[in-house]
Write a protein that holds these residues in place. Structure first.
Motif, PDB file in Angstrom:
ATOM      1  N   PHE A   1      57.937  63.454  63.090  1.00  0.00           N
ATOM      2  CA  PHE A   1      57.338  62.408  62.270  1.00  0.00           C
ATOM      3  C   PHE A   1      57.056  62.975  60.885  1.00  0.00           C
ATOM      4  CE2 PHE A   1      56.631  60.538  66.300  1.00  0.00           C
ATOM      5  CZ  PHE A   1      56.421  59.183  66.096  1.00  0.00           C
ATOM      6  N   THR A   2      57.214  62.144  59.866  1.00  0.00           N
ATOM      7  CA  THR A   2      56.780  62.545  58.537  1.00  0.00           C
ATOM      8  C   THR A   2      55.259  62.383  58.483  1.00  0.00           C
ATOM      9  OG1 THR A   2      56.993  60.321  57.618  1.00  0.00           O
ATOM     10  CG2 THR A   2      58.951  61.748  57.521  1.00  0.00           C
ATOM     11  N   PRO A   3      54.586  63.032  57.556  1.00  0.00           N
ATOM     12  CA  PRO A   3      53.133  62.842  57.457  1.00  0.00           C
ATOM     13  C   PRO A   3      52.745  61.382  57.224  1.00  0.00           C
ATOM     14  CG  PRO A   3      53.814  64.735  56.157  1.00  0.00           C
ATOM     15  CD  PRO A   3      55.065  64.075  56.651  1.00  0.00           C
ATOM     16  N   GLU A   4      53.564  60.657  56.460  1.00  0.00           N
ATOM     17  CA  GLU A   4      53.272  59.240  56.218  1.00  0.00           C
ATOM     18  C   GLU A   4      53.350  58.421  57.498  1.00  0.00           C
ATOM     19  OE1 GLU A   4      55.653  60.943  54.469  1.00  0.00           O
ATOM     20  OE2 GLU A   4      54.524  61.258  52.610  1.00  0.00           O
ATOM     21  N   GLU A   5      54.339  58.744  58.346  1.00  0.00           N
ATOM     22  CA  GLU A   5      54.480  58.027  59.606  1.00  0.00           C
ATOM     23  C   GLU A   5      53.327  58.360  60.555  1.00  0.00           C
ATOM     24  OE1 GLU A   5      59.316  57.525  59.840  1.00  0.00           O
ATOM     25  OE2 GLU A   5      58.408  59.391  60.554  1.00  0.00           O
ATOM     26  N   SER A   6      52.861  59.583  60.546  1.00  0.00           N
ATOM     27  CA  SER A   6      51.699  59.951  61.357  1.00  0.00           C
ATOM     28  C   SER A   6      50.471  59.180  60.908  1.00  0.00           C
ATOM     29  CB  SER A   6      51.443  61.449  61.268  1.00  0.00           C
ATOM     30  OG  SER A   6      52.540  62.164  61.782  1.00  0.00           O
ATOM     31  N   LYS A   7      50.289  59.039  59.602  1.00  0.00           N
ATOM     32  CA  LYS A   7      49.165  58.248  59.090  1.00  0.00           C
ATOM     33  C   LYS A   7      49.310  56.782  59.472  1.00  0.00           C
ATOM     34  CE  LYS A   7      48.428  61.176  55.062  1.00  0.00           C
ATOM     35  NZ  LYS A   7      48.606  61.294  53.594  1.00  0.00           N
ATOM     36  N   LEU A   8      50.537  56.276  59.432  1.00  0.00           N
ATOM     37  CA  LEU A   8      50.796  54.885  59.811  1.00  0.00           C
ATOM     38  C   LEU A   8      50.422  54.645  61.264  1.00  0.00           C
ATOM     39  CD1 LEU A   8      52.054  52.111  59.079  1.00  0.00           C
ATOM     40  CD2 LEU A   8      54.230  53.047  59.825  1.00  0.00           C
ATOM     41  N   LEU A   9      50.817  55.556  62.169  1.00  0.00           N
ATOM     42  CA  LEU A   9      50.468  55.416  63.580  1.00  0.00           C
ATOM     43  C   LEU A   9      48.965  55.481  63.787  1.00  0.00           C
ATOM     44  CD1 LEU A   9      53.163  57.479  65.497  1.00  0.00           C
ATOM     45  CD2 LEU A   9      52.846  55.030  65.496  1.00  0.00           C
ATOM     46  N   ALA A  10      48.292  56.361  63.053  1.00  0.00           N
ATOM     47  CA  ALA A  10      46.836  56.513  63.198  1.00  0.00           C
ATOM     48  C   ALA A  10      46.106  55.271  62.697  1.00  0.00           C
ATOM     49  CB  ALA A  10      46.363  57.734  62.455  1.00  0.00           C
ATOM     50  N   SER A  11      46.653  54.616  61.670  1.00  0.00           N
ATOM     51  CA  SER A  11      45.958  53.468  61.091  1.00  0.00           C
ATOM     52  C   SER A  11      46.157  52.199  61.902  1.00  0.00           C
ATOM     53  CB  SER A  11      46.440  53.228  59.652  1.00  0.00           C
ATOM     54  OG  SER A  11      47.776  52.789  59.653  1.00  0.00           O
ATOM     55  N   LYS A  12      47.268  52.056  62.600  1.00  0.00           N
ATOM     56  CA  LYS A  12      47.547  50.803  63.314  1.00  0.00           C
ATOM     57  C   LYS A  12      46.970  50.827  64.685  1.00  0.00           C
ATOM     58  CE  LYS A  12      50.765  48.665  60.530  1.00  0.00           C
ATOM     59  NZ  LYS A  12      51.018  47.315  60.310  1.00  0.00           N
TER      60      LYS A  12
END
Length: 179
Positions: free
Chosen positions: A168-179
């Protein structure tokens, strides 16, 4: 009368050995090793990925070739049967990330409509056979059943070009954490 012991003659056994069973076993072994040898050959799948080029504007970013961002669908798998999907690249998505469910009215419908849109776009560019490129990214918290379900959806929607990417890219990890 003669009381002398008589010689006992030993019975001579046949010197012929029946090899019928040995021949049958030999043929069975030959067949077994031929089948095992054929089944143990590695099987490979062709994976066609988009062309790559060096982007002068982002002199450190390698992106996909022309029209590929419009064809790219990313599917993020997370725990509790959660799917997040977006079209294009996360830093500039064509369709904003959204959470969808498994099943006929969820991911299957999304992939079907996306495929139709992408095929129309590719046909307009003069490349009617360029279908969607799906990048499947299972998280460490997702389960194996979810990955198999997504692969089934690829087969159902007849999507030929897909890849399973574990990072995962860091942005995708943040996306998963936020949703």
């Amino acid at each position: 009368m003669n009381n002398l012991p008589q010689k006992v003659r030993s019975k001579k056994l046949s010197s012929r050995v029946d090899l019928t069973a040995m021949v049958s076993v030999s043929f069975l072994l030959i067949i077994f090793f031929m089948v095992v040898g054929e089944l143990s050959k590695p099987k490979g799948m062709d994976l066609s990925l988009p062309d790559k080029y060096f982007d002068d504007e982002w002199n450190h970013v390698i992106t996909c070739g022309s029209g590929s961002s419009e064809r790219t669908i990313t599917v993020l798998l997370d725990e509790n049967n959660k799917i997040i999907t977006y079209t294009g690249f996360l830093f500039n998505p064509l369709k904003e990330p959204k959470e969808i469910n498994y099943g006929k009215n969820g991911i299957r419908e999304e992939l079907s409509t996306q495929k139709k849109t992408i095929l129309e776009y590719s046909a307009a560019l003069g490349k009617p056979k360029n279908g969607p490129i799906v990048i499947i990214k299972p998280s460490k918290k997702s389960n194996f059943k979810n990955l198999i379900d997504i692969l089934d959806e690829m087969a159902i929607n007849q999507i030929d070009t897909y890849a399973i990417v574990p990072e995962f890219t860091p942005e995708e990890s943040k996306l998963l954490a936020s949703k």
